[in-house]
Design a protein around this motif. Sequence first.
Motif, PDB file in Angstrom:
ATOM      1  N   MET A 104      -8.459  -1.212   2.905  1.00 39.57           N
ATOM      2  CA  MET A 104      -7.062  -0.809   2.735  1.00 39.57           C
ATOM      3  C   MET A 104      -6.167  -1.752   3.525  1.00 39.57           C
ATOM      4  SD  MET A 104      -5.138   2.716   3.913  1.00 39.57           S
ATOM      5  CE  MET A 104      -5.996   3.737   2.715  1.00 39.57           C
ATOM      6  N   THR A 105      -5.188  -2.328   2.842  1.00 38.94           N
ATOM      7  CA  THR A 105      -4.252  -3.227   3.507  1.00 38.94           C
ATOM      8  C   THR A 105      -3.268  -2.433   4.356  1.00 38.94           C
ATOM      9  OG1 THR A 105      -4.394  -4.885   1.749  1.00 38.94           O
ATOM     10  CG2 THR A 105      -2.437  -4.938   3.159  1.00 38.94           C
ATOM     11  N   ALA A 106      -3.113  -2.858   5.604  1.00 36.54           N
ATOM     12  CA  ALA A 106      -2.111  -2.270   6.486  1.00 36.54           C
ATOM     13  C   ALA A 106      -0.871  -3.154   6.453  1.00 36.54           C
ATOM     14  CB  ALA A 106      -2.647  -2.159   7.910  1.00 36.54           C
ATOM     15  N   VAL A 107       0.291  -2.552   6.251  1.00 35.25           N
ATOM     16  CA  VAL A 107       1.551  -3.288   6.194  1.00 35.25           C
ATOM     17  C   VAL A 107       2.400  -2.857   7.380  1.00 35.25           C
ATOM     18  CG1 VAL A 107       3.606  -3.832   4.852  1.00 35.25           C
ATOM     19  CG2 VAL A 107       1.444  -3.372   3.680  1.00 35.25           C
ATOM     20  N   VAL A 108       2.588  -3.757   8.313  1.00 40.38           N
ATOM     21  CA  VAL A 108       3.415  -3.477   9.490  1.00 40.38           C
ATOM     22  C   VAL A 108       4.858  -3.825   9.140  1.00 40.38           C
ATOM     23  CG1 VAL A 108       3.876  -4.039  11.903  1.00 40.38           C
ATOM     24  CG2 VAL A 108       1.505  -3.932  11.062  1.00 40.38           C
ATOM     25  N   PHE A 109       5.743  -2.844   9.247  1.00 45.77           N
ATOM     26  CA  PHE A 109       7.153  -3.050   8.927  1.00 45.77           C
ATOM     27  C   PHE A 109       7.962  -3.120  10.217  1.00 45.77           C
ATOM     28  CE2 PHE A 109      11.424  -1.287   7.987  1.00 45.77           C
ATOM     29  CZ  PHE A 109      11.862  -2.302   7.132  1.00 45.77           C
ATOM     30  N   ILE A 110       8.688  -4.232  10.389  1.00 44.22           N
ATOM     31  CA  ILE A 110       9.461  -4.463  11.615  1.00 44.22           C
ATOM     32  C   ILE A 110      10.938  -4.544  11.266  1.00 44.22           C
ATOM     33  CG2 ILE A 110       9.705  -5.894  13.663  1.00 44.22           C
ATOM     34  CD1 ILE A 110       6.990  -7.096  13.080  1.00 44.22           C
ATOM     35  N   HIS A 111      11.731  -3.731  11.897  1.00 46.61           N
ATOM     36  CA  HIS A 111      13.167  -3.691  11.601  1.00 46.61           C
ATOM     37  C   HIS A 111      13.920  -4.819  12.306  1.00 46.61           C
ATOM     38  CE1 HIS A 111      14.483  -2.100  15.575  1.00 46.61           C
ATOM     39  NE2 HIS A 111      13.321  -1.461  15.578  1.00 46.61           N
ATOM     40  N   GLY A 115       4.820  -7.242  -3.289  1.00 44.62           N
ATOM     41  CA  GLY A 115       3.638  -6.690  -3.940  1.00 44.62           C
ATOM     42  C   GLY A 115       2.744  -7.760  -4.521  1.00 44.62           C
ATOM     43  N   GLU A 116       3.335  -8.840  -5.043  1.00 46.33           N
ATOM     44  CA  GLU A 116       2.554  -9.917  -5.643  1.00 46.33           C
ATOM     45  C   GLU A 116       1.761 -10.709  -4.604  1.00 46.33           C
ATOM     46  OE1 GLU A 116       5.491 -12.166  -7.668  1.00 46.33           O
ATOM     47  OE2 GLU A 116       5.572 -10.837  -9.421  1.00 46.33           O
ATOM     48  N   LEU A 151       4.662  -0.009  -5.943  1.00 46.54           N
ATOM     49  CA  LEU A 151       4.131  -1.174  -6.645  1.00 46.54           C
ATOM     50  C   LEU A 151       2.650  -1.411  -6.377  1.00 46.54           C
ATOM     51  CD1 LEU A 151       7.018  -3.761  -6.166  1.00 46.54           C
ATOM     52  CD2 LEU A 151       6.395  -2.561  -8.246  1.00 46.54           C
ATOM     53  N   ARG A 152       2.164  -0.844  -5.293  1.00 43.17           N
ATOM     54  CA  ARG A 152       0.767  -1.098  -4.913  1.00 43.17           C
ATOM     55  C   ARG A 152       0.212   0.134  -4.229  1.00 43.17           C
ATOM     56  NH1 ARG A 152      -1.807  -5.816  -2.612  1.00 43.17           N
ATOM     57  NH2 ARG A 152      -3.885  -5.159  -1.927  1.00 43.17           N
ATOM     58  N   GLY A 153      -0.757   0.757  -4.806  1.00 46.62           N
ATOM     59  CA  GLY A 153      -1.355   1.937  -4.209  1.00 46.62           C
ATOM     60  C   GLY A 153      -2.334   1.579  -3.112  1.00 46.62           C
ATOM     61  N   GLY A 154      -2.702   2.557  -2.300  1.00 40.82           N
ATOM     62  CA  GLY A 154      -3.720   2.360  -1.281  1.00 40.82           C
ATOM     63  C   GLY A 154      -3.269   1.583  -0.074  1.00 40.82           C
ATOM     64  N   LEU A 155      -1.971   1.481   0.168  1.00 39.47           N
ATOM     65  CA  LEU A 155      -1.468   0.766   1.329  1.00 39.47           C
ATOM     66  C   LEU A 155      -1.296   1.722   2.505  1.00 39.47           C
ATOM     67  CD1 LEU A 155       1.358  -1.390  -0.304  1.00 39.47           C
ATOM     68  CD2 LEU A 155      -0.954  -2.141   0.306  1.00 39.47           C
TER      69      LEU A 155
END
Length: 387
Positions: A1-8, A383-384, A31-35
């Motif tokens: 599972m890809t982890a996406v770190v979001f930084i403001h 997503g791409e 756009l992408r499940g399983g994140l």
Amino acid sequence: MTAVVFIHGTGVREPGFSALAGRFAAGVSALRGGLRVVPYYWGGAYGAALAAGGASLPPATGTGRGPLAPGPGDDDTADWAVLYADPYAELALAAAGSAPAEELPPGSVPPDLRVRARLADLLAEGDGPAAELGPGLARAVADLAAHPLLAPAAASLAPDDLAEIAARCLTAQVVAGLLDTDAPLVPVGVTRDAVVGRLAAVLGASARGAERGVRSLALRVASSAASRAVVRRRRALTEAAHPAAGDVLRYLSRGEAVRAGLRALIAGLEPPVAIVAHSLGGIIALDTLVLTPLPQVRLLVTAGSQAPFLYESGSLPSLEHPAPLPAHVPDWLNLYDPRDLLSYLGAGLFPGRVTDIAVDSRQPFPAAHSAYWTNSEVYRHIGERLP
């Protein structure tokens, strides 16, 4: 599972951050499940704050005479701000009030003929009559003489009023030219007003007393009210806006703590990891990745980022131009909006390491800087690329 770190980015605080992170999570997950979306909220612990309650802010006073009140020393400052932005503002208002053009009777003189003749004489003098302001008077005179607003404005104004407004238009163009070129010296209002008086006399105005001449009521009332409201509300405005500027300054001077927090967050995540960061968040992310190899991070995405500009100008804490991007820094997708004046390009600085992609929010600046996370294009490009 890809982890996406979001930084403001700069200036974001709760409860705004939770709403922002929620919107990002919904947009990218659609756009992408399983994140696994992992927000990094650094604004609370590491963001700027007025530690002494705003003791550095001056009181709401005018020119040193005490609390602001309408008066001859400060009641035209906001008018000039309008004219620096649009030197033809008064002429446009005057032209809007003129009657529809009609064919003149034989032998009659067009109302703009006298001022055009005087503009021709003034043009012959070059920049000299406004030399204490700086260069640009001759060009301003030529532009005014050819401007389509001059004739209809002349038809609706008395000759003295037209001369005064034309003089302010010319003066505003010269000062605006200084501002556009970031000139280090801008004349004070007394010098500017003296030039206006001199040019008005050359253009045919009668000698002035204390009265500064006709000014559009709409321009005067709207700009003066706005100016006083801004000064009176300086504390409130500063308290609302200071996190944005303060966050940048605090990070550039004391940024290790926020980078350490990001490293600790990433250390607890299973690969692959992608970092998606906005504005100052992109600078924090890039610095962290440059200074510390984090092999679990496979993708860096920046949006509205100033990191390339800081690098080129020698201000990026982690890397000084022309040093190359270290090999351990992952693929970098840099999203920018051409209307966002706080977004910059990285591909020309790091060939083959950065992909710049333009997105269009159809918003003007500064709204364009905050519109990335409501833009479907942004999520599509992310997503791409996600690992």
